[in-house]
Every structure is written in C-alpha cells, then in structure tokens.
Design a protein around this motif. Structure first.
Motif, mmCIF file in Angstrom:
data_model
loop_
_atom_site.group_PDB
_atom_site.id
_atom_site.type_symbol
_atom_site.label_atom_id
_atom_site.label_comp_id
_atom_site.label_asym_id
_atom_site.label_seq_id
_atom_site.Cartn_x
_atom_site.Cartn_y
_atom_site.Cartn_z
ATOM 1 N N UNK A 47 49.206 27.414 50.039
ATOM 2 C CA UNK A 47 49.309 26.352 49.024
ATOM 3 C C UNK A 47 50.157 26.875 47.880
ATOM 4 N N UNK A 48 51.497 26.770 48.022
ATOM 5 C CA UNK A 48 52.347 27.335 46.977
ATOM 6 C C UNK A 48 52.219 26.595 45.653
ATOM 7 N N UNK A 49 52.219 27.360 44.594
ATOM 8 C CA UNK A 49 52.292 26.867 43.215
ATOM 9 C C UNK A 49 53.592 27.464 42.675
ATOM 10 N N UNK A 50 54.629 26.633 42.544
ATOM 11 C CA UNK A 50 55.996 27.106 42.345
ATOM 12 C C UNK A 50 56.402 27.101 40.880
ATOM 13 N N UNK A 51 57.169 28.117 40.509
ATOM 14 C CA UNK A 51 57.842 28.134 39.213
ATOM 15 C C UNK A 51 59.260 28.654 39.445
ATOM 16 N N UNK A 52 60.099 28.538 38.426
ATOM 17 C CA UNK A 52 61.508 28.905 38.524
ATOM 18 C C UNK A 52 61.827 29.982 37.509
ATOM 19 N N UNK A 53 62.481 31.041 37.947
ATOM 20 C CA UNK A 53 62.926 32.131 37.086
ATOM 21 C C UNK A 53 64.168 31.659 36.340
ATOM 22 N N UNK A 54 64.091 31.536 35.022
ATOM 23 C CA UNK A 54 65.221 31.065 34.210
ATOM 24 C C UNK A 54 65.596 32.168 33.226
ATOM 25 N N UNK A 55 66.822 32.691 33.340
ATOM 26 C CA UNK A 55 67.275 33.765 32.436
ATOM 27 C C UNK A 55 67.629 33.247 31.062
ATOM 28 N N UNK A 56 68.416 32.186 30.995
ATOM 29 C CA UNK A 56 68.892 31.641 29.726
ATOM 30 C C UNK A 56 68.014 30.441 29.371
ATOM 31 N N UNK A 57 67.217 30.570 28.315
ATOM 32 C CA UNK A 57 66.243 29.543 27.949
ATOM 33 C C UNK A 57 66.791 28.548 26.922
ATOM 34 N N UNK A 58 68.103 28.297 26.949
ATOM 35 C CA UNK A 58 68.674 27.307 26.032
ATOM 36 C C UNK A 58 68.127 25.920 26.405
ATOM 37 N N UNK A 59 68.142 24.971 25.449
ATOM 38 C CA UNK A 59 67.603 23.629 25.749
ATOM 39 C C UNK A 59 68.238 22.990 26.988
ATOM 40 N N UNK A 60 69.541 23.109 27.148
ATOM 41 C CA UNK A 60 70.224 22.530 28.309
ATOM 42 C C UNK A 60 69.710 23.149 29.601
ATOM 43 N N UNK A 61 69.593 24.467 29.613
ATOM 44 C CA UNK A 61 69.157 25.147 30.827
ATOM 45 C C UNK A 61 67.697 24.851 31.148
ATOM 46 N N UNK A 62 66.871 24.734 30.125
ATOM 47 C CA UNK A 62 65.468 24.372 30.351
ATOM 48 C C UNK A 62 65.390 22.968 30.947
ATOM 49 N N UNK A 63 66.233 22.031 30.453
ATOM 50 C CA UNK A 63 66.265 20.670 31.024
ATOM 51 C C UNK A 63 66.662 20.698 32.488
ATOM 52 N N UNK A 64 67.690 21.503 32.834
ATOM 53 C CA UNK A 64 68.108 21.609 34.239
ATOM 54 C C UNK A 64 66.991 22.186 35.104
ATOM 55 N N UNK A 65 66.313 23.199 34.601
ATOM 56 C CA UNK A 65 65.208 23.800 35.350
ATOM 57 C C UNK A 65 64.098 22.779 35.558
ATOM 58 N N UNK A 66 63.808 21.980 34.527
ATOM 59 C CA UNK A 66 62.774 20.953 34.653
ATOM 60 C C UNK A 66 63.158 19.906 35.686
ATOM 61 N N UNK A 67 64.433 19.517 35.725
ATOM 62 C CA UNK A 67 64.882 18.539 36.728
ATOM 63 C C UNK A 67 64.782 19.121 38.134
#
Length: 196
Positions: A47-67
């Motif tokens: 039962x995977x519980x997934x997250x994404x490794x994001x290096x650059x936490x700028x607002x744009x990049x956080x939005x892309x990761x959320x999408x």
C-alpha cells in the motif's frame, strides 16, 4: 513534501532502463506524445504512500510537484500524509528541437519541469549531429524523464520508469499532472515500452 539531497551509488541501479532517445509515434497524452517503460528492481510496499523529492522549493516548482502528485492520486495511489513509504525522484532533460546548428543534438535541462527534479541526477552524453537535412524551428525537443522510486528509508532504487515524448502544448501544470497519472498507474510494475 520530503526533500533529499542525493544518493550517489543508487544511480547505478538503473541499468535496464537507461533513457532511450527514440520516442514512439503519437500517444494518448494531450500534452506530450511519445512512449514510456518501467521496471521493478525491488518490491515496493503493498500500500504505497507516495511523496515527491523536490530540490528547488520555489512556488512554481511546488505547484508543479503538486500537479504531478494530483495525477498520481487520480489513479488511486495514496499521496502525502504523515510518513510516505515511497519517494519518487524525477530527472529531466531535452534533446534537439531547434534549427540552430550550435545546439542541435545537445542535451539541456527542460526548464518547464525542473521543479520536479530531485535525488541524484544522471546525465546523457551530447549526441553528434548526424541528421540528414535541416531541422525546422517548429520541431519540439524530445523530453526525456527518468522517474525512480525508493521505498521507506532505503536509498536503493526499487523501481524505475523512463518517458520520452515531445510536448504538444504549453501548459506545464497539465503536463505534470498527466505524467503523474502515467507514473501512478504503473508504479511498482514492469511495463514494456509502449505509447503514452
């Protein structure tokens, strides 16, 4: 979201799914046409519980990761929460796509999706210009993504997917979400190369 710096030796595990430069014709994604493949090296949690490794936490990049994670969630995979047991890492690059002789065949970062990149970064050698005839300025570059997954606190790569496609629009958020659906639907599985 979880942020990690890198995993040097783990990158060697992607032996069977090195990024392939040729893309299959016309796929089903509205934002990127091409192909993908995946392989499992180690089992992922049931039962995977997934997250994404994001290096650059700028607002744009956080939005892309959320999408991207929204796309993973849309296919029924649990996302976020307290303690993820699967961490995804995305590496991107683009090849070609310009009429400029100086840049033809060179690998560059794909600026529209750099926010999704995380973990150790592999790179591809520049390709020599061997094309017959000129390229047109309208040809889209080939986007290559390598998505790998690690399970729990284990830094070893357990699963790898590769995607090669040509972007057909300019909506980077929609592209990230569609790619998330592709990855979520095949997470942990072996997938022979097929159209997106």
């Amino acid at each position: 979201m979880v942020q990690r710096i890198g995993r040097g030796a783990a990158a060697a595990a992607w032996f069977g799914v090195a990024i392939v430069v040729s893309a299959a014709p016309a796929g089903a994604l509205s934002t990127c046409q091409g192909s993908y493949a995946a392989t499992s090296i180690l089992p992922l949690p049931g039962k995977p519980q997934v997250d994404l490794d994001v290096r650059d936490r700028s607002p744009r990049n956080v939005r892309l990761a959320e999408r991207f994670l929204a796309g993973v969630r849309e296919v029924g995979v649990a996302v976020g929460g307290g303690q993820p047991n699967v961490l995804l890492h995305v590496s991107t690059s683009q090849l070609g796509g310009t009429a400029s002789r100086a840049s033809r065949g060179l690998e560059t970062n794909y600026p529209e999706l750099t926010g999704l990149q995380g973990g150790s970064q592999g790179s591809m050698q520049a390709l020599p210009s061997t094309s017959v005839g000129p390229r047109t300025a309208t040809q889209q570059p080939l986007l290559s993504l390598r998505i790998d997954a690690t399970a729990g606190s284990d830094a070893r790569i357990a699963w790898i997917a590769s995607i090669q496609c040509r972007m057909t629009g300019s909506d980077e958020g929609r592209l990230a979400q569609e790619l998330g659906r592709v990855i979520g639907s095949s997470l942990g599985q072996r997938v022979e190369r097929r159209p997106l």
